[in-house]
Design an enzyme around this catalytic site. Structure first.
Site, PDB file in Angstrom:
ATOM      1  N   ARG A  89      51.940  77.346  21.256  1.00 35.56           N
ATOM      2  CA  ARG A  89      52.064  78.050  22.529  1.00 35.56           C
ATOM      3  C   ARG A  89      52.644  77.138  23.596  1.00 35.56           C
ATOM      4  NH1 ARG A  89      47.439  81.870  21.381  1.00 35.56           N
ATOM      5  NH2 ARG A  89      47.698  83.629  22.771  1.00 35.56           N
ATOM      6  N   ARG A 109      36.759  92.197  24.561  1.00 38.96           N
ATOM      7  CA  ARG A 109      36.708  90.777  24.890  1.00 38.96           C
ATOM      8  C   ARG A 109      36.750  90.621  26.405  1.00 38.96           C
ATOM      9  NH1 ARG A 109      41.157  87.573  21.387  1.00 38.96           N
ATOM     10  NH2 ARG A 109      41.936  86.872  23.392  1.00 38.96           N
ATOM     11  N   ARG A 143      46.150  84.742  31.600  1.00 36.39           N
ATOM     12  CA  ARG A 143      46.742  84.559  30.267  1.00 36.39           C
ATOM     13  C   ARG A 143      48.198  85.015  30.249  1.00 36.39           C
ATOM     14  NH1 ARG A 143      43.043  88.059  26.998  1.00 36.39           N
ATOM     15  NH2 ARG A 143      44.135  87.461  25.124  1.00 36.39           N
TER      16      ARG A 143
HETATM   17  P1  ADP Z   1      45.884  86.728  22.265  1.00 36.05           P
HETATM   18  O1  ADP Z   1      45.331  87.761  21.344  1.00 36.05           O
HETATM   19  O2  ADP Z   1      45.821  87.122  23.667  1.00 36.05           O
HETATM   20  O3  ADP Z   1      47.238  86.235  21.922  1.00 36.05           O
HETATM   21  P2  ADP Z   1      44.278  84.628  21.161  1.00 36.05           P
HETATM   22  O4  ADP Z   1      43.137  85.298  20.467  1.00 36.05           O
HETATM   23  O5  ADP Z   1      45.404  84.118  20.355  1.00 36.05           O
HETATM   24  O6  ADP Z   1      44.827  85.555  22.300  1.00 36.05           O
HETATM   25  O7  ADP Z   1      43.719  83.435  22.044  1.00 36.05           O
HETATM   26  C1  ADP Z   1      42.567  83.541  22.822  1.00 36.05           C
HETATM   27  C2  ADP Z   1      42.410  82.274  23.663  1.00 36.05           C
HETATM   28  O8  ADP Z   1      42.302  81.126  22.794  1.00 36.05           O
HETATM   29  C3  ADP Z   1      43.572  81.960  24.579  1.00 36.05           C
HETATM   30  O9  ADP Z   1      43.491  82.659  25.820  1.00 36.05           O
HETATM   31  C4  ADP Z   1      43.404  80.445  24.759  1.00 36.05           C
HETATM   32  O10 ADP Z   1      42.335  80.149  25.649  1.00 36.05           O
HETATM   33  C5  ADP Z   1      42.977  80.012  23.370  1.00 36.05           C
HETATM   34  N1  ADP Z   1      44.154  79.670  22.529  1.00 36.05           N
HETATM   35  C6  ADP Z   1      44.602  80.365  21.453  1.00 36.05           C
HETATM   36  N2  ADP Z   1      45.684  79.771  20.918  1.00 36.05           N
HETATM   37  C7  ADP Z   1      45.932  78.674  21.686  1.00 36.05           C
HETATM   38  C8  ADP Z   1      46.929  77.663  21.666  1.00 36.05           C
HETATM   39  N3  ADP Z   1      47.902  77.642  20.730  1.00 36.05           N
HETATM   40  N4  ADP Z   1      46.883  76.701  22.614  1.00 36.05           N
HETATM   41  C9  ADP Z   1      45.914  76.683  23.543  1.00 36.05           C
HETATM   42  N5  ADP Z   1      44.949  77.618  23.633  1.00 36.05           N
HETATM   43  C10 ADP Z   1      44.948  78.615  22.709  1.00 36.05           C
END
Ligand code: ADP
Ligand code: ADP
Length: 222
Positions: free
Chosen positions: A88, A160, A171
Site C-alpha cells: 500500500r 466493522r 482510509r
Molecule cells: P480494506 O478492506 O479497506 O482494503 P483492509 O482489511 O485491507 O481494508 O485493512 C484494514 C486496515 O488494516 C487498514 O485500514 C490499515 O489500518 C491496516 N492495513 C492493511 N493493509 C495494510 C498495509 N499494507 N499497510 C499498512 N496498513 C495496512
C-alpha cells in the site's frame, strides 16, 4: 506467479481475490486479514497494530512488512500468490521486490481495481462480516440468506467500526494519497492493468480472469 490487487477500501479486492484464489489455485494473502487474526489471537503484533487500524491509519511499515513477508513464499502444489491490500506504500513495494528477488521470484502483474467514490461509499456503508470467519456480505449487493447470519457458518454478522465515520474517511484519503506513486511504479515496468470494478461481482470477476489469462497465459480450472 505473483499477482497484486490494488484498490481503495471497499473496491472489492477481498471478494475477488477469494474467488480468484479458488479458481486459479492461488494462495490469497490479505494484509488486513493478517492484522485481524493477530488481534484476535492477542499477539503483540496484533495489539500494536490495532490502534492504527481503529483510527483508519496505515500500520507502520516496520510492523506490516515483516508480517506479510513471513507468508510470501509460494508453497509447492499451488500456482502462485494473490496479494490483497499489500503493498500500500512505495516502501512496501520495494520491500516486496527485494524479498521476491531473494527467492528468485518477481511481481508478474499488478491489477488496479478502479471504483468510483460514490460506489465505494455505498459498498463500505453496507459491508458486513461474520464473526467466526470474516466471510464478507453486503446488506444490499450480497445479502445473507438469513438476516444477520452467515450463510456458511451461521455466526452473527457485524459492521466493522472503521467502515464508517472519521476512520472510513481517513482510509479513503490515505489510499488516494499513497497509491499514485505505487501505480506509477508498476506502470513503468509495464506490469499494471487497470480494471473497471464498478459492475457486479460476477462481471468484475470475468474481466479479472480474462486480464490474468491474457497476461500470464493461465487458464481458470472451471
Ligand atoms: P480494506 O478492506 O479497506 O482494503 P483492509 O482489511 O485491507 O481494508 O485493512 C484494514 C486496515 O488494516 C487498514 O485500514 C490499515 O489500518 C491496516 N492495513 C492493511 N493493509 C495494510 C498495509 N499494507 N499497510 C499498512 N496498513 C495496512
Ligand atoms: P475490499 O477488500 O477492497 O475492501 P470487499 O471485497 O470487502 O472490498 O467489498 C466491499 C463490499 O462491497 C462488501 O460488502 C462486498 O460484498 C461488496 N462488493 C464487492 N464487490 C462488489 C461488486 N462488484 N458490486 C457490489 N458490491 C460488491
Amino acid at each position: 506467479m505473483y499477482i497484486l490487487l490494488i484498490g481503495a477500501p471497499g473496491a472489492g479486492k477481498g471478494t475477488q481475490a477469494k474467488k480468484l484464489s479458488q479458481l486459479l489455485a492461488l494462495r490469497h494473502i490479505a494484509s488486513g486479514d493478517l492484522f485481524h487474526t493477530a488481534f484476535e489471537e492477542q499477539t503483540e503484533l496484533g495489539l500494536k497494530a490495532q490502534r492504527y487500524v481503529d483510527l483508519g491509519e496505515l500500520v507502520p511499515d516496520e510492523i506490516t512488512i515483516p508480517m506479510v513477508m513471513r507468508h510470501i513464499e509460494e508453497p509447492e502444489n499451488i500456482q502462485g500468490v494473490i496479494l490483497d491490500g499489500f503493498p500500500r506504500t512505495f516502501e512496501q513495494s520495494q520491500a516486496l521486490d527485494a524479498e521476491l528477488s531473494r527467492i528468485k521470484r518477481q511481481v508478474d502483474l499488478a491489477i488496479h481495481l478502479k471504483v468510483s467514490r460514490e460506489e465505494l461509499l455505498a459498498r463500505l456503508a453496507g459491508r458486513i462480516f461474520c464473526q467466526a470467519n470474516q466471510h464478507v456480505y453486503h446488506i444490499k449487493f450480497r445479502p445473507p440468506k438469513v438476516a444477520d447470519r452467515c450463510d456458511l457458518d451461521g455466526s452473527k454478522l457485524y459492521q466493522r467500526p472503521d467502515d464508517a465515520g472519521e476512520a472510513m474517511r481517513r482510509r479513503l484519503v490515505i489510499y488516494f494519497n499513497q497509491t499514485v506513486q505505487l501505480l506509477d511504479y508498476y506502470r513503468q515496468q509495464h506490469k499494471l492493468r487497470e480494471v473497471d470494478g464498478n459492475s457486479s461481482i460476477d462481471q468484475v470477476q470475468a474481466i479479472l480472469l480474462s486480464v490474468i489469462n491474457d497476461s500470464t497465459g493461465r487458464v481458470a480450472k472451471v
